[in-house]
Design a protein around this motif. Structure first.
Motif, mmCIF file in Angstrom:
data_model
loop_
_atom_site.group_PDB
_atom_site.id
_atom_site.type_symbol
_atom_site.label_atom_id
_atom_site.label_comp_id
_atom_site.label_asym_id
_atom_site.label_seq_id
_atom_site.Cartn_x
_atom_site.Cartn_y
_atom_site.Cartn_z
ATOM 1 N N LEU A 965 31.977 35.620 73.111
ATOM 2 C CA LEU A 965 31.116 35.018 72.096
ATOM 3 C C LEU A 965 31.945 34.525 70.925
ATOM 4 O O LEU A 965 33.027 35.059 70.640
ATOM 5 C CB LEU A 965 30.089 36.036 71.578
ATOM 6 N N THR A 966 31.416 33.508 70.251
ATOM 7 C CA THR A 966 31.916 33.077 68.944
ATOM 8 C C THR A 966 30.744 33.119 67.974
ATOM 9 O O THR A 966 29.706 32.496 68.227
ATOM 10 C CB THR A 966 32.502 31.654 69.011
ATOM 11 N N VAL A 967 30.890 33.855 66.867
ATOM 12 C CA VAL A 967 29.812 34.002 65.884
ATOM 13 C C VAL A 967 30.398 33.719 64.506
ATOM 14 O O VAL A 967 31.438 34.281 64.137
ATOM 15 C CB VAL A 967 29.210 35.421 65.918
ATOM 16 N N TRP A 968 29.766 32.826 63.764
ATOM 17 C CA TRP A 968 30.176 32.579 62.384
ATOM 18 C C TRP A 968 29.018 31.959 61.602
ATOM 19 O O TRP A 968 28.017 31.532 62.189
ATOM 20 C CB TRP A 968 31.425 31.697 62.326
ATOM 21 N N TYR A 969 29.169 31.969 60.276
ATOM 22 C CA TYR A 969 28.137 31.409 59.410
ATOM 23 C C TYR A 969 28.594 30.044 58.913
ATOM 24 O O TYR A 969 29.679 29.898 58.351
ATOM 25 C CB TYR A 969 27.850 32.327 58.221
ATOM 26 N N TYR A 970 27.767 29.025 59.121
ATOM 27 C CA TYR A 970 28.053 27.645 58.728
ATOM 28 C C TYR A 970 27.430 27.437 57.352
ATOM 29 O O TYR A 970 26.241 27.161 57.221
ATOM 30 C CB TYR A 970 27.463 26.685 59.759
ATOM 31 N N GLY A 971 28.280 27.588 56.303
ATOM 32 C CA GLY A 971 27.762 27.540 54.947
ATOM 33 C C GLY A 971 27.223 26.186 54.551
ATOM 34 O O GLY A 971 26.336 26.088 53.711
ATOM 35 N N GLU A 972 27.776 25.091 55.113
ATOM 36 C CA GLU A 972 27.344 23.755 54.717
ATOM 37 C C GLU A 972 25.892 23.516 55.095
ATOM 38 O O GLU A 972 25.161 22.817 54.411
ATOM 39 C CB GLU A 972 28.246 22.711 55.368
ATOM 40 N N GLU A 973 25.443 24.094 56.213
ATOM 41 C CA GLU A 973 24.057 23.915 56.639
ATOM 42 C C GLU A 973 23.244 25.192 56.530
ATOM 43 O O GLU A 973 22.072 25.214 56.914
ATOM 44 C CB GLU A 973 24.027 23.413 58.096
ATOM 45 N N ARG A 974 23.906 26.286 56.037
ATOM 46 C CA ARG A 974 23.227 27.559 55.883
ATOM 47 C C ARG A 974 22.635 28.018 57.205
ATOM 48 O O ARG A 974 21.438 28.284 57.345
ATOM 49 C CB ARG A 974 22.142 27.479 54.815
ATOM 50 N N LYS A 975 23.511 28.090 58.193
ATOM 51 C CA LYS A 975 23.069 28.468 59.525
ATOM 52 C C LYS A 975 24.019 29.503 60.109
ATOM 53 O O LYS A 975 25.238 29.444 59.891
ATOM 54 C CB LYS A 975 23.033 27.247 60.454
ATOM 55 N N LEU A 976 23.428 30.429 60.862
ATOM 56 C CA LEU A 976 24.204 31.333 61.687
ATOM 57 C C LEU A 976 24.362 30.679 63.055
ATOM 58 O O LEU A 976 23.357 30.298 63.682
ATOM 59 C CB LEU A 976 23.499 32.690 61.812
ATOM 60 N N VAL A 977 25.601 30.562 63.507
ATOM 61 C CA VAL A 977 25.900 29.839 64.748
ATOM 62 C C VAL A 977 26.566 30.795 65.717
ATOM 63 O O VAL A 977 27.438 31.591 65.329
ATOM 64 C CB VAL A 977 26.822 28.622 64.481
ATOM 65 N N SER A 978 26.153 30.721 66.965
ATOM 66 C CA SER A 978 26.768 31.525 68.024
ATOM 67 C C SER A 978 26.980 30.647 69.254
ATOM 68 O O SER A 978 26.087 29.865 69.630
ATOM 69 C CB SER A 978 25.885 32.725 68.385
ATOM 70 N N ILE A 979 28.164 30.773 69.847
ATOM 71 C CA ILE A 979 28.487 30.065 71.081
ATOM 72 C C ILE A 979 28.700 31.108 72.172
ATOM 73 O O ILE A 979 29.534 32.000 72.039
ATOM 74 C CB ILE A 979 29.737 29.191 70.933
#
Length: 1092
Positions: A965-979
């Motif tokens: 898994l890849t998990v991080w927070y995308y601050g520019e769009e205020r989203k939690l993203v997981s691959i």
């Protein structure tokens, strides 16, 4: 006709000894001929000038115009009577001079019944055979109806999805049978065969109707056919039925006349009728005109059927088109008052092989000095035909033709003579050499030594010929979805490529086709075989065979199965390869002892004729682009947000003030981009990325305009401009990589941009990292980011097909990658155009995308195409290919340079997700950012972590497997993203592997709003997903959540139960959400908690 060398002159006598040459120039002396020609031109001009004298005298005497008109009428009447008398005399003289030919032609055209006792010396009547054909004709019609319905119609329906309803609704051969006008037997041929020529004529009432129900299309045809059909009975045996097989073919194309019915007789329009006749004649030629033939075996298990179906050629004729003299003048000037010369060129034909010489401007005694090599399949029967034309802008004028039976060349070995042109004036100088086909490799060195001394244009002389009998293939790989392929084969030797037919819906095709290649030096050349699906996109197998292997084989022949590479484990191809050395009999001509010695037919070596090989520059092997090629960069523009925009929306007649629906338009380097529209927001966030190819030209500016989207006309919200000099020189706009631009021409507003220059690197070392970084920073609102830049320089093309066989096309090229296309300029009337153009393309998936090139002619359609996968560039040295490429679906070659550069970001962009947004609400919550490891990481360190995250872990895999898994927070769009990348070593509970998928849930919520699920993979313990999921929420909400990851498998098709293979819970407060690195996590039982 003058006697040839083989008929009346000594072999050692110099060619054309009766034509005395000028010792200085090597040309026939001008003598009285040139003076008489100049005198004739002057006399013609004076005579036309004297016509104006009566008009001048009438004007001087003061006479009226009526006298002049009356005198002109008398002169025209006398001239007309005189022309009629001369025409009658010419017709009578021609009838007397060629009475036998005209009588035979009249008899043939009228189709009269000759008495049985009338016969010609070499053609016999066969009325008994016509009676047999008439009695068999109805039964032949039944066979044709069965053949078309059971064999031809299914093949047509399978060849194209649009023809799936194609049927023959009516097949009637009529009551008028085919007639055999004459039979000619060739008795002095090989002892094991019988050779017959049947002069057939069919003027019948055949009716064949077809229907395509899907398109409500019906059509029929009635046709007439005339030609000479050769029938070969071979081999003759000592057992019944005495004859082993029957071969049939047309030596020359038969004449065809078709009357179309149905479709409102659209195809009877003259232009369409000739087009349809030509297409049908091409089909007949591909089936029954040399070198193709129809073979009917009469005994089972006939030995070497392939050799009978496509026998080795009888020989090769090397045709030296040297010169012509005394051609007629066709060019006129000043409406015929001044007589010019001609611009001659020659067409050389042997069967279906056609060659066109270059044009010599303003010359009645042209010197071409060109050499062609033609394959001779049948002797006697085939003819060498040379036609000379005068090149004109509209329609070329005919200057004459000559014909010569190839049997005379076989008897003489070498013919070197001037041949008179029929239906015209003048002579053409040909040297004809018969090259025998020898299965003797020891002769190769002698032939190569001789060829080094031969001046040959446009192609070097050949030393051997290769015949490839393509028989069949076995166990080819299937297409996606286990579908049967439609295999075809591409065979290439150096820059010559030939294609087989496509066999539909089978992985064990049978082709039974023959291909022939001329070889300049078989010691260093290779045969490249590509088995592909008929779409040319899928390769089913490949084979590369050095031709030097044939030189050591018995009889220079290989007849065996060949294993295919890049194919299935049992995929193989059966071929028979036969090589023969092209040998010129030494009794006819002596080989030169030293390389470079001129042949005996060539002119003075110190003053070579125009068009000889010495005055032509060598063909370039590589391109010569300018110094700016490959220096382009890519500018990546991040449109982030805007603030304090003015409100343009008004409601209730302006009483109520609303907001705006803003979007951004960017203009740069001649291109424009537009962002999405954000509804009802004066501080919009776009977070979109645009990419544009830029050069280092100074003075470039980026212009950004903001508009309010309305139903009628969009309102202007401001603009800003900035120079790109700083970005193009340094890579970033400033140190922090962000900039706010104040909007002009409006009271308030500013735009937040981030600009970055990407410089291509000619190495694949960073490609996988670039693809991973692009997937991390990719947003759903932007197009896929580019991973590479493809620069293409197209220099020239050669040997493009001629238009209508004689006229060069006006070609242009289109280069396409994805949905981007570049069109070159059009070069007027040239088969060897020089474009000298370059262009660039953004490549997003270098492993799968390809460059598609098409060469087209104005008004003539596609001349050839080329598909160059970017994967080939990734394997090339320096990521560059610079050479000649052979065009498929046509003929010719293109010289181009293709160079790939990997776009490595100086600032990878991943750590940007952890940057504080000084102008956002996150800046007001420093304690939330304090929970994140907020170190400003350099790009090399981040790349090292990314590569490390993709590498194998140090710990061993758990008993239930792992999920990546890849998990991080995308601050520019205020989203939690997981691959969800993949799983490995999953548990197998039953007999069959599971059908896994991954389910993600944000706890403590268990509703569908936070649930995400990947696609399901069939029967695998190591599935690959590579799917991305997003949850829109503020940062403080993220730290109150846990990510529940479950790997499940479907129990059965009818059951809704899901088998849990393992799960893991990730506490988001314990994960560094700023890194964005992939990591393996051990799967645990449902009772366990935590992550690892």
């Amino acid at each position: 006709m003058e006697r040839s060398q083989g008929e009346g002159s000594s072999p050692n006598q110099p060619p054309a000894a009766h034509a005395k040459l000028d010792p200085d120039s090597g040309l026939p002396p001008a003598g009285p001929g040139a003076r008489s020609e100049a005198l004739a031109v002057l006399t013609s001009f004076v005579r036309r000038l004297l016509v104006l004298v009566p008009v001048y005298l009438a004007g001087a005497a003061g006479l009226s115009v009526g006298f002049v008109v009356f005198g002109l009428a008398l002169y025209l009447g006398w001239r007309r009577v005189r022309d009629e008398k001369e025409r009658s005399l010419r017709a009578a003289r021609q009838l007397l001079d060629d009475e036998e030919r005209l009588t035979a032609k009249t008899l043939y055209l009228s189709q009269r019944e000759l008495p049985a006792w009338v016969s010609f010396p070499d053609v016999e009547k066969a009325e008994w055979l016509n009676k047999i054909v008439a009695q068999v004709w109805p039964f032949l019609g039944q066979y044709m109806e069965k053949l078309l319905a059971e064999t031809v119609a299914p093949a047509v329906r399978g060849s194209n999805p649009h023809l799936q309803t194609f049927t023959f609704t009516r097949v009637e051969l009529g009551e008028k049978p085919l007639r055999i006008i004459g039979v000619k037997v060739h008795p002095n041929q090989r002892k094991d065969q019988i050779l017959l020529d049947l002069n057939i004529s069919y003027v019948g009432d055949v009716q064949i109707d077809v229907e395509i129900k899907k398109y409500f299309c019906k059509a029929g045809s009635q046709g007439h056919l005339h030609g000479i059909l050769r029938v070969i009975l071979e081999p003759l045996m000592g057992d019944l039925p005495i004859v082993g097989a029957v071969s049939m073919f047309f030596i020359r194309r038969p004449t065809l006349d078709i009357n179309w019915t149905g479709m409102t007789n659209l195809l009877d329009i003259p232009g369409l009728s000739s087009l349809s006749d030509t297409m049908i004649m091409d089909s007949i030629a591909a089936f029954l005109v040399l070198p193709n033939r129809l073979l009917v075996p009469l005994v089972p298990d006939l030995h070497d059927v392939a050799q009978l179906r496509s026998p080795l050629p009888r020989g090769i004729i090397r045709i030296h088109l040297l010169a012509a003299r005394g051609l007629s003048s066709k060019d006129k000037y000043v409406k015929g008052l001044i007589e010019g010369k001609s611009d001659p060129y020659a067409l050389v034909r042997v069967g279906t092989q056609t060659f066109c010489s270059r044009v010599i401007n303003e010359e009645l005694n042209p010197q071409w000095g060109e050499t062609y090599e033609v394959i001779v399949h049948e002797v006697p029967g085939q003819e060498i035909e040379v036609e000379v034309f005068d090149k004109d802008p509209d329609k070329d004028d005919f200057l004459g033709r000559m014909k010569l039976d190839v049997g005379k060349v076989l008897q003489a070995g070498v013919l070197d003579d001037w041949y008179p042109l029929q239906s015209g004036q003048g002579q053409v100088h040909l040297r004809l050499e018969w090259l025998s086909l020898l299965p003797d490799a020891e002769k190769l060195e002698q032939v190569l030594q001789w060829n080094r001394g031969v001046s040959s244009k446009p192609e070097p002389p050949s030393a051997a010929i290769l015949v490839v009998y393509l028989d069949r293939a076995q166990d080819l790989p299937l297409k996606k979805g286990n579908k049967e392929p439609n295999p075809m084969v591409q065979l290439s030797v150096q820059d010559v490529t030939q294609e087989s037919k496509a066999v539909y819906n089978t992985n064990s095709p049978v082709w039974e086709e023959a291909f022939r290649f001329f070889l300049q030096d078989p010691r260093s050349q290779e045969l490249d075989v590509q088995v592909k699906d008929d779409s040319r996109a899928l390769t089913l197998g490949a084979l590369t065979l050095p031709l030097a292997r044939l030189l050591t084989a018995s009889e220079l022949t290989l007849d065996q199965w060949f294993q295919l590479s890049n194919s299935g484990p049992n995929s193989r191809l059966y071929m028979k390869l036969v090589m023969r050395i092209l040998y010129l009999d030494s009794s006819q001509i002596c080989f030169p002892m030293m390389p470079g010695t001129a042949g005996p037919w060539e002119l003075d070596s110190e003053s070579p004729p125009a068009g000889s090989s010495v005055d032509v520059p060598p063909r370039p092997c590589h391109t010569t682009p300018d110094s700016h090629f490959g220096t382009e960069n890519v500018l990546r523009i991040h449109v982030l947000e805007a603030q304090d925009l003015i409100a343009k929306d008004r409601f209730l007649g302006g009483l109520v003030k609303g907001k705006s629906d803003p979007y951004v338009k960017l203009k740069l380097a001649g291109r424009s981009f537009r962002s999405r529209v954000v509804r009802e927001d004066l501080n919009p966030r776009w977070n979109e990325v645009f990419e544009v190819i830029v050069t280092s030209i100074p003075g470039q500016e980026l212009e950004a305009e903001v508009f309010d989207k309305d139903l009628d006309k969009d309102d202007f919200l401001g603009r800003c401009k900035m120079s790109l000099t700083t970005v193009l020189n340094s890579g970033f706009l400033d140190e922090v990589k962000w900039i706010w631009l104040t909007l002009e021409d409006v009271p308030s507003g500013r735009l937040h941009l981030r600009l970055e220059r990407l410089t291509p690197r000619l190495t694949t070392a960073d490609l996988e990292e670039v693809l991973q970084v692009n997937s991390l920073i990719q947003t759903q609102k932007s197009a896929e980011l580019a991973a590479a830049l493809l620069s293409v320089y197209l220099e020239r093309a050669e040997d493009l097909p001629l238009r209508k066989g004689t006229k060069p096309p006006s070609p242009y090229a289109t280069l396409t990658v994805g949905d981007t296309t570049h069109k070159t300029k059009t070069v007027s009337q040239s088969s060897a155009p020089v474009w000298d153009e370059s262009t660039s393309f953004l490549i997003r998936k270098p492993h799968t995308e390809s460059l598609e090139l098409q060469v087209r002619g104005e008004g003539t359609g596609t001349l050839g195409s080329l598909s160059l996968p970017c994967s080939e560039l990734l394997e090339a040295e320096g990521l560059c290919l610079d050479r000649w490429f052979t065009l498929t679906n046509g003929q010719g070659q293109v010289l181009l340079r293709a160079q790939l550069g990997i776009l490595v970001s100086q600032h990878s962009g991943v750590e940007a997700h952890s940057h504080s947004h000084s102008f956002s609400s996150l800046a007001e919550e420093p304690e939330l950012w304090g929970r994140l490891p907020h170190a400003t990481t350099s790009a090399p360190e981040l790349r090292q972590r990314l590569v490390h995250g993709d590498g194998p872990p140090e710990a061993t895999v758990g008993p239930l497997g792992q999920v990546k898994l890849t998990v991080w927070y995308y601050g520019e769009e205020r989203k939690l993203v997981s691959i969800v990348h993949s799983c490995r070593a999953l548990r197998q509970n039953g007999r069959d592997p599971p059908d896994p998928y991954v389910s993600l849930l944000l706890l403590p919520d268990k509703n569908r709003g936070t649930k995400r699920k990947t696609s399901q993979k069939k029967r695998t313990l190591n599935p690959e997903f590579n799917e991305r999921f997003e949850w829109e929420m503020p940062m403080d909400e993220v730290f109150r959540r846990k990510l529940d990851v479950s790997v499940k498998s479907s129990s059965s098709f009818m059951s809704r139960e899901r088998e849990l293979l393992g799960k893991v819970q990730l506490d988001l407060t314990e994960i560094d959400l700023s890194q964005g690195a992939a990591q393996w996590y051990d799967l645990l039982d449902d009772k366990d908690k935590g992550s690892s």
